[in-house]
Design an enzyme around this catalytic site. Sequence first.
Site, mmCIF file in Angstrom:
data_model
loop_
_atom_site.group_PDB
_atom_site.id
_atom_site.type_symbol
_atom_site.label_atom_id
_atom_site.label_comp_id
_atom_site.label_asym_id
_atom_site.label_seq_id
_atom_site.Cartn_x
_atom_site.Cartn_y
_atom_site.Cartn_z
ATOM 1 C CB SER A 56 -7.428 0.034 7.630
ATOM 2 O OG SER A 56 -6.803 1.076 6.917
ATOM 3 C CE LYS A 105 6.154 -6.251 3.088
ATOM 4 N NZ LYS A 105 4.895 -6.047 3.857
ATOM 5 C CG HIS A 155 -1.033 3.867 4.407
ATOM 6 N ND1 HIS A 155 -1.807 3.534 5.495
ATOM 7 C CD2 HIS A 155 -0.504 2.695 3.958
ATOM 8 C CE1 HIS A 155 -1.749 2.233 5.688
ATOM 9 N NE2 HIS A 155 -0.975 1.692 4.773
ATOM 10 C CD GLN A 193 3.025 2.142 6.152
ATOM 11 O OE1 GLN A 193 4.236 2.250 5.939
ATOM 12 N NE2 GLN A 193 2.384 0.998 5.976
ATOM 13 C CB CYS A 222 -0.945 -0.003 1.197
ATOM 14 S SG CYS A 222 -0.238 -0.706 2.687
#
EC number: 1.2.1.11
Length: 344
Positions: free
Chosen positions: A160, A214, A242, A157, A130
């Site tokens: 959720s 990531k 975010h 962030q 995300c």
Amino acid sequence: MGFKVAIVGATGNVGREMLNILEERGFPVDEVVALASRRSLGTEVSFGDRTLKVKVLDTYDFSDTDLCIMSAGGNVSKEWSPKIGKQGCVVIDNSSAFRYDQDVPLIVPEVNPDAISLFTRKNIIANPNCSTAQLVVALKPLHDHARIKRVVVATYQSVSGAGKEGMDELFTQTRAVFVADPVEAKKFTKRIAFNVIPHIDVFMDDGFTKEEWKMVAETKKMLDPKIKLTATCVRVPVFIGHSEAVNIEFENPITADEAREILRDAPGCLVVDKQEDGGYATPIDSAGEDATYISRIREDSTVDNGLSMWIVSDNLRKGAALNAVQIAELLVERGLITPKKKAA
Ligand SMILES: NC(=O)c1ccc[n+]([C@@H]2O[C@H](COP(=O)([O-])OP(=O)(O)OC[C@H]3O[C@@H](n4cnc5c(N)ncnc54)[C@H](OP(=O)(O)O)[C@@H]3O)[C@@H](O)[C@H]2O)c1
């Protein structure tokens, strides 16, 4: 004729959003199948004005399903995505299980749509993390204009991003604080209510977390392997959306005004940048919306060709479900997938 689409993880945060977005965008479906674990057998989820009974992944036969959108975590994906792909059903996977596999394209349609053709190797397409998805939507048009050398990002962030258990924990802890009950941390490593936690996913040997790694690996894979990126990923007590404070160093000159103009015309981006009280986007503004919001664009005079900005997006939409549905739309637009019923 439309497609038969299975949503794995349909009872989760991302799965439910996936069903909303498929319906909202009028994706051409003949049938949608909601799948989850045995725990959810008998429960129901909404798809537009229809109610779908949730079926169990373990006993579902994918042979006549055209498309499977997986959002049930990495372990489920590692076990199931290759099997589903082998049955001729194209998998769009939201987990990190296949993102770094050379034979699996990692796609943000505004950034690297042409890489999608690689999907035929395994019948799997990966959806990015995300925090990376919203970042690359904003970086891509700027990179095309002035070549990005280095990015320094700090994320804020929402809970959720840690699934429905993450949202429940923020709610329960906040309530506990107000009624003076003991505050218990289960999903997160420390209390999240009225706090921030500088730790998302596991620690790596070099001291960075996997979430930070990531962002580096996915930006390089989708945008440009030459871009240097360093991230600090932080969980904050926000339910949805975010945010990212981003500092970018370019090879070539670019002014804040030029960046604003470029981003105003860029697909998926919405510039909200009035330099006045409230003239910027916050996570609450992004919740339920498709855009990646860009605010606080300014020149950073401490480096050559530097810009700083604030990037916000709904992590369940562009960060997951919306991007997955856009990938499905790309497959259809390019004629890369045909309904099996029609082909038969
Ligand atoms: N949240 C985000 O911002 C975000 C962004 C990008 C990617 N993702 C990825 O999307 C995936 C789902 O995230 P989420 O936030 O939706 O999590 P979530 O709210 O916790 O939901 C998880 C879903 O997976 C299902 N599931 C779990 N184990 C299963 C199994 N063994 N077999 C079948 N279904 C199983 C659950 O079904 P039950 O209800 O039956 O347990 C539920 O539907 C994860 O891979 C996550 O990394 C999330």
